[in-house]
Design a protein around this motif. Structure first.
Motif, mmCIF file in Angstrom:
data_model
loop_
_atom_site.group_PDB
_atom_site.id
_atom_site.type_symbol
_atom_site.label_atom_id
_atom_site.label_comp_id
_atom_site.label_asym_id
_atom_site.label_seq_id
_atom_site.Cartn_x
_atom_site.Cartn_y
_atom_site.Cartn_z
ATOM 1 N N PRO A 1 36.010 -31.015 -12.789
ATOM 2 C CA PRO A 1 35.358 -29.653 -12.688
ATOM 3 C C PRO A 1 34.193 -28.828 -12.286
ATOM 4 N N ASN A 2 33.337 -28.299 -11.952
ATOM 5 C CA ASN A 2 31.569 -28.027 -12.043
ATOM 6 C C ASN A 2 31.454 -27.802 -12.856
ATOM 7 N N ILE A 3 31.545 -28.550 -14.160
ATOM 8 C CA ILE A 3 30.763 -28.075 -15.785
ATOM 9 C C ILE A 3 29.731 -28.640 -15.760
ATOM 10 N N ASP A 4 28.419 -29.660 -14.952
ATOM 11 C CA ASP A 4 27.860 -30.312 -15.476
ATOM 12 C C ASP A 4 26.453 -29.159 -15.761
ATOM 13 N N HIS A 5 26.808 -27.805 -15.286
ATOM 14 C CA HIS A 5 25.002 -26.814 -16.199
ATOM 15 C C HIS A 5 25.828 -26.000 -17.006
ATOM 16 N N LEU A 6 27.294 -26.990 -17.767
ATOM 17 C CA LEU A 6 27.394 -26.260 -18.889
ATOM 18 C C LEU A 6 26.750 -27.374 -20.285
ATOM 19 N N ILE A 7 26.493 -28.557 -19.429
ATOM 20 C CA ILE A 7 25.862 -29.357 -20.388
ATOM 21 C C ILE A 7 24.135 -29.347 -21.299
ATOM 22 N N PHE A 8 24.052 -29.290 -21.575
ATOM 23 C CA PHE A 8 22.667 -29.126 -22.265
ATOM 24 C C PHE A 8 21.926 -29.423 -23.311
ATOM 25 N N ASN A 9 23.206 -30.256 -24.245
ATOM 26 C CA ASN A 9 22.044 -31.557 -25.078
ATOM 27 C C ASN A 9 22.438 -32.641 -24.434
ATOM 28 N N ARG A 10 21.374 -32.791 -23.925
ATOM 29 C CA ARG A 10 21.530 -34.527 -22.807
ATOM 30 C C ARG A 10 21.237 -35.086 -24.179
ATOM 31 N N PHE A 11 21.439 -36.935 -23.882
ATOM 32 C CA PHE A 11 21.184 -38.393 -24.562
ATOM 33 C C PHE A 11 19.332 -38.334 -24.187
ATOM 34 N N ASP A 12 18.666 -38.196 -25.094
ATOM 35 C CA ASP A 12 17.243 -39.292 -25.111
ATOM 36 C C ASP A 12 17.233 -40.042 -24.359
ATOM 37 N N PHE A 13 18.074 -41.303 -25.130
ATOM 38 C CA PHE A 13 18.377 -42.766 -24.254
ATOM 39 C C PHE A 13 19.467 -43.432 -24.462
ATOM 40 N N PRO A 14 20.097 -43.652 -23.772
ATOM 41 C CA PRO A 14 21.606 -45.185 -24.162
ATOM 42 C C PRO A 14 22.070 -45.157 -24.867
ATOM 43 N N PRO A 15 23.050 -45.794 -25.562
ATOM 44 C CA PRO A 15 22.802 -46.060 -26.777
ATOM 45 C C PRO A 15 23.028 -48.025 -26.732
ATOM 46 N N VAL A 16 22.277 -48.664 -27.571
ATOM 47 C CA VAL A 16 22.434 -49.634 -26.935
ATOM 48 C C VAL A 16 23.067 -50.991 -28.246
ATOM 49 N N PHE A 17 23.558 -51.909 -27.881
ATOM 50 C CA PHE A 17 23.875 -53.213 -28.994
ATOM 51 C C PHE A 17 22.661 -53.815 -29.915
ATOM 52 N N HIS A 18 22.678 -53.833 -30.903
ATOM 53 C CA HIS A 18 21.778 -54.336 -31.595
ATOM 54 C C HIS A 18 22.207 -55.565 -32.395
ATOM 55 N N ARG A 19 21.970 -56.789 -31.617
ATOM 56 C CA ARG A 19 22.819 -57.835 -31.776
ATOM 57 C C ARG A 19 21.803 -58.512 -33.411
ATOM 58 N N GLN A 20 22.369 -60.027 -33.465
ATOM 59 C CA GLN A 20 21.501 -60.553 -34.792
ATOM 60 C C GLN A 20 20.456 -61.103 -33.915
ATOM 61 N N GLU A 21 20.415 -61.674 -33.007
ATOM 62 C CA GLU A 21 19.527 -62.388 -32.369
ATOM 63 C C GLU A 21 18.132 -61.562 -32.133
ATOM 64 N N ASP A 22 18.235 -60.406 -32.140
ATOM 65 C CA ASP A 22 17.038 -59.606 -31.282
ATOM 66 C C ASP A 22 15.959 -59.313 -33.215
ATOM 67 N N THR A 23 15.417 -59.774 -32.893
ATOM 68 C CA THR A 23 14.737 -59.727 -33.623
ATOM 69 C C THR A 23 13.094 -58.976 -34.192
ATOM 70 N N ASN A 24 12.739 -58.659 -32.873
ATOM 71 C CA ASN A 24 11.727 -57.689 -32.424
ATOM 72 C C ASN A 24 11.820 -56.537 -31.920
ATOM 73 N N PRO A 25 11.937 -55.292 -32.094
ATOM 74 C CA PRO A 25 12.597 -54.211 -31.721
ATOM 75 C C PRO A 25 11.587 -53.609 -30.800
ATOM 76 N N GLU A 26 10.759 -54.152 -30.759
ATOM 77 C CA GLU A 26 9.552 -53.811 -30.191
ATOM 78 C C GLU A 26 10.214 -54.197 -28.231
ATOM 79 N N GLN A 27 10.529 -55.663 -28.189
ATOM 80 C CA GLN A 27 11.289 -55.894 -27.241
ATOM 81 C C GLN A 27 12.091 -55.203 -26.646
ATOM 82 N N LEU A 28 13.138 -54.921 -27.576
ATOM 83 C CA LEU A 28 14.403 -54.623 -27.009
ATOM 84 C C LEU A 28 13.485 -53.369 -27.452
#
Length: 455
Positions: free
Chosen positions: A131-158
């Motif tokens: 159904p054509n309801i895309d125009h009824l969705i207003f609250n968009r996600f700024d960024f898609p959710p991501v995984f934070h792994r144990q080896e991700d020590t640098n948040p800037e690089q992530l």
């Protein structure tokens, strides 16, 4: 031509799936132990005719079935792929589309993006076509959710890998290229600790030489590196002060070199005394090592400064931004809850009125004065506004210093009135002459009330 290209792609795709299926399933078991919507299907849920991610491309239109609805994440649609598609919906948008989307209905969707399944929680992003309801969705996600792994020590690089802007920081008061050079190597503190331990042992050896006849005390000494720093308290002149004890491993000490150096200094001191000269101890071995490390750190800091200045010069010559966009963006959402007195949000109280500060009071007086002279162009004001304010303050001071007799007379006149009525309600408080400064000793001409109500 298109059919032939599709056949070639289909052949390469099947070969790729046969070669990488077991590896992808093993990585799924390794990294995604917990179940969540959008996770790769494996085990009993996996079927041979399921499509892998290389078959999906942005802009593709698919027919699917809604399998899960989540209040804060959105809807998940099975489009025949190993990963379920994700339609981002959150917040109050469910109120507008709650009657259109149900679990189990068949929908048509369009693929908006395909992402890395190792980094992003939902690798396939969709939008509804029917159904054509895309125009009824207003609250968009700024960024898609991501995984934070144990080896991700640098948040800037992530954040950079996920396509997000950098973590905003406060702009430093001094620019990087203007900061002073560093010459404090972190290993200098450790060298100083070893130097102090060596000198203490040599002093104790002079006092008790029989204790150091053999070197067994060095070999038999137990050293606990985890508890090498102890924080205690000790009395100094009847005052209990905190004390830090640094335990040093004796095997790291160079006692032989320190002993030879100490003997040499004693010999030179004795020769100087025989000549009648004053002896001055030169820098010891550990002190020279500390100076070398500090010089090494200073040279490294100088090289980094030169590289930074060279990079800034090249960027300015090529017309590129000097700093990373969004690095020092204090107006972003990261600082929206931080108190900033210059922000208009904090200049007003809950009801939107100016707070009663001295600055806002002067602003109100200025606005009242300007409002009083609007449209009166016949008066030539030679006095500045600052002088006007000073004149008004002097007049208020004179009013406060009036004799009390006049006030008593006024109170007596008020008591004689039979009716306790406040006639000030008929006048406009904002335009009252008492609250306005006299400009150059003149007032704007006013109409007299005489003769208005006689007939």
């Amino acid at each position: 031509m298109c059919v032939e290209r599709y056949k070639v792609f289909l052949k390469q795709y099947k070969e790729w799936v046969a070669a990488n299926r077991e590896r992808l399933e093993g990585e799924s078991y390794k990294f995604d132990q917990d179940y969540y919507p959008g996770r790769r299907k494996r085990g009993k849920d996996y079927k041979d005719d399921m499509l892998e991610l290389p078959y999906i491309y942005p802009g593709q239109i698919c027919r699917g079935k809604v399998i899960t609805l989540h209040l804060h994440q959105g809807a998940f649609v099975d489009i025949g792929c190993v990963h379920d598609g994700w339609v981002p919906i959150k917040g109050n948008d469910w109120y507008w589309i709650r009657h259109h989307i149900k679990v189990g209905i068949h929908v048509f969707v369009e693929v908006l993006a395909k992402r890395d399944p190792y980094r992003f929680r939902f690798p396939i992003e969709l939008r509804f076509l029917y159904p054509n309801i895309d125009h009824l969705i207003f609250n968009r996600f700024d960024f898609p959710p991501v995984f934070h792994r144990q080896e991700d020590t640098n948040p800037e690089q992530l954040w950079r890998e996920c396509g997000r802007p950098p973590v905003p920081r406060k702009r430093p008061p001094v620019k990087m290229e203007d900061q002073s050079l560093l010459s404090d190597h972190p290993y200098v503190d450790r060298l100083w600790q070893l130097h102090v331990a060596e000198q203490m042992i040599l002093d104790d050896e002079e006092a008790y030489p029989e204790k150091y006849m053999d070197q067994k005390f060095i070999e038999d000494t137990f050293f606990d590196e985890e508890n090498s720093i102890q924080y205690t308290k000790a009395y100094y002149e009847k005052a209990l002060l905190p004390m830090t004890i640094l335990n040093t491993n004796l095997k790291e000490l160079d006692l032989d070199a320190a002993r030879v150096e100490n003997q040499l200094n004693k010999k030179l001191k004795k020769e100087a005394e025989e000549r009648g000269e004053a002896f001055q101890v030169s820098k010891l071995k550990r002190n020279r090592e500390m100076d070398e490390y500090d010089l090494m750190h200073w040279r490294r800091s100088l090289e980094e400064r030169e590289a930074l200045v060279r990079d800034i010069s090249c960027r300015k010559a090529l017309g590129l931004p000097v700093e990373e966009p969004g690095r020092y963006d204090v107006n972003s959402a990261f600082w929206k809850h931080k108190y900033d007195p210059t922000n208009p949000l904090y200049r007003y109280d809950y009801w939107g009125e100016p707070k009663y500060s001295e600055k806002s009071r002067q602003q109100r007086i200025t606005e009242d004065h300007n409002r009083s002279i609007v449209g009166n162009g016949t008066v030539w004001y030679e006095m500045s506004y600052e002088e006007t304010i000073k004149q008004r303050m002097r007049r208020e001071a004179q009013m406060k210093n009036m004799p009390k007799e006049a006030e008593d007379l006024e109170e007596g006149d008020d008591d004689e009135d039979d009716l306790d009525f406040d006639y000030s309600i008929f006048s406009n408080s904002s335009n009252s002459s008492a609250d306005k400064p006299l400009v150059n000793g003149t007032e704007s001409p006013r109409m007299s009330d005489e003769g208005l109500f006689e007939n």
